[in-house]
Design a protein around this motif. Sequence first.
Motif, PDB file in Angstrom:
ATOM      1  N   THR A  24       8.703  28.192 -18.179  1.00 40.21           N
ATOM      2  CA  THR A  24       7.580  28.860 -17.504  1.00 40.21           C
ATOM      3  C   THR A  24       7.756  28.847 -15.986  1.00 40.21           C
ATOM      4  O   THR A  24       7.442  29.834 -15.319  1.00 40.21           O
ATOM      5  CB  THR A  24       6.242  28.200 -17.880  1.00 40.21           C
ATOM      6  OG1 THR A  24       6.293  26.811 -17.563  1.00 40.21           O
ATOM      7  CG2 THR A  24       5.949  28.366 -19.351  1.00 40.21           C
ATOM      8  N   GLY A  27      10.394  31.381 -15.161  1.00 38.92           N
ATOM      9  CA  GLY A  27       9.846  32.733 -15.317  1.00 38.92           C
ATOM     10  C   GLY A  27       9.029  33.156 -14.114  1.00 38.92           C
ATOM     11  O   GLY A  27       9.129  34.293 -13.639  1.00 38.92           O
ATOM     12  N   ALA A  28       8.212  32.251 -13.582  1.00 36.89           N
ATOM     13  CA  ALA A  28       7.408  32.560 -12.395  1.00 36.89           C
ATOM     14  C   ALA A  28       8.293  32.782 -11.175  1.00 36.89           C
ATOM     15  O   ALA A  28       8.058  33.707 -10.385  1.00 36.89           O
ATOM     16  CB  ALA A  28       6.419  31.431 -12.133  1.00 36.89           C
ATOM     17  N   SER A  31      10.126  36.090 -11.461  1.00 34.25           N
ATOM     18  CA  SER A  31       9.215  37.212 -11.238  1.00 34.25           C
ATOM     19  C   SER A  31       9.109  37.530  -9.745  1.00 34.25           C
ATOM     20  O   SER A  31       9.197  38.689  -9.340  1.00 34.25           O
ATOM     21  CB  SER A  31       7.847  36.879 -11.818  1.00 34.25           C
ATOM     22  OG  SER A  31       6.916  37.868 -11.479  1.00 34.25           O
ATOM     23  N   VAL A  32       8.936  36.498  -8.936  1.00 32.09           N
ATOM     24  CA  VAL A  32       8.892  36.687  -7.483  1.00 32.09           C
ATOM     25  C   VAL A  32      10.246  37.183  -6.985  1.00 32.09           C
ATOM     26  O   VAL A  32      10.317  38.088  -6.148  1.00 32.09           O
ATOM     27  CB  VAL A  32       8.490  35.374  -6.772  1.00 32.09           C
ATOM     28  CG1 VAL A  32       8.653  35.491  -5.264  1.00 32.09           C
ATOM     29  CG2 VAL A  32       7.079  34.992  -7.129  1.00 32.09           C
ATOM     30  N   GLY A  34      12.474  38.960  -8.580  1.00 34.93           N
ATOM     31  CA  GLY A  34      12.655  40.368  -8.940  1.00 34.93           C
ATOM     32  C   GLY A  34      11.898  41.303  -8.015  1.00 34.93           C
ATOM     33  O   GLY A  34      12.406  42.367  -7.629  1.00 34.93           O
ATOM     34  N   ARG A  35      10.677  40.912  -7.627  1.00 34.90           N
ATOM     35  CA  ARG A  35       9.901  41.752  -6.707  1.00 34.90           C
ATOM     36  C   ARG A  35      10.558  41.809  -5.337  1.00 34.90           C
ATOM     37  O   ARG A  35      10.580  42.869  -4.692  1.00 34.90           O
ATOM     38  CB  ARG A  35       8.477  41.226  -6.582  1.00 34.90           C
ATOM     39  CG  ARG A  35       7.653  41.504  -7.838  1.00 34.90           C
ATOM     40  CD  ARG A  35       6.214  41.107  -7.641  1.00 34.90           C
ATOM     41  NE  ARG A  35       6.152  39.643  -7.723  1.00 34.90           N
ATOM     42  CZ  ARG A  35       5.232  38.896  -7.139  1.00 34.90           C
ATOM     43  NH1 ARG A  35       4.291  39.447  -6.410  1.00 34.90           N
ATOM     44  NH2 ARG A  35       5.241  37.588  -7.273  1.00 34.90           N
ATOM     45  N   SER A 100       2.471  28.179  -8.871  1.00 34.76           N
ATOM     46  CA  SER A 100       1.916  29.500  -8.553  1.00 34.76           C
ATOM     47  C   SER A 100       1.327  29.523  -7.140  1.00 34.76           C
ATOM     48  O   SER A 100       1.455  30.516  -6.426  1.00 34.76           O
ATOM     49  CB  SER A 100       0.866  29.893  -9.581  1.00 34.76           C
ATOM     50  OG  SER A 100      -0.179  28.934  -9.601  1.00 34.76           O
TER      51      SER A 100
END
Length: 115
Positions: A24, A27-28, A31-32, A34-35, A100
């Motif tokens: 997890t 994954g977080a 995600s950042v 990839g952006r 997060s």
Amino acid sequence: MPPVPPSPIPFAAREPELVRFDRTELGAILSVYGRMVAAGEWRDYAINALRDVAEFCVFRRTAEVPIYRIEKRPRLRSRQGMYAVVGEAGQVLRRGHELSAVLRHFDRKLIRPID
């Protein structure tokens, strides 16, 4: 001469546990990542798992030093928080108990004015 007791055989030394990001957390972070890649800011990354810290290093170009390091240090869990964003010069930009909240440091980098 009395019999000499055998010397105890030392147990094989265990390798120290390495600190790693779990699914997890990774994954977080990805995600950042990839952006930021889509925005053209970042190009490459590296993951380090050491005895006391796990690092996700972000590079602008492959042959440079990392511009950011996202660190997980479980020993700091009860103090400042085990997650941190560290800048290129080694300064701690953000630290906290939740990943997060620490990753929100990069949200303002994605906001740009439209011409």
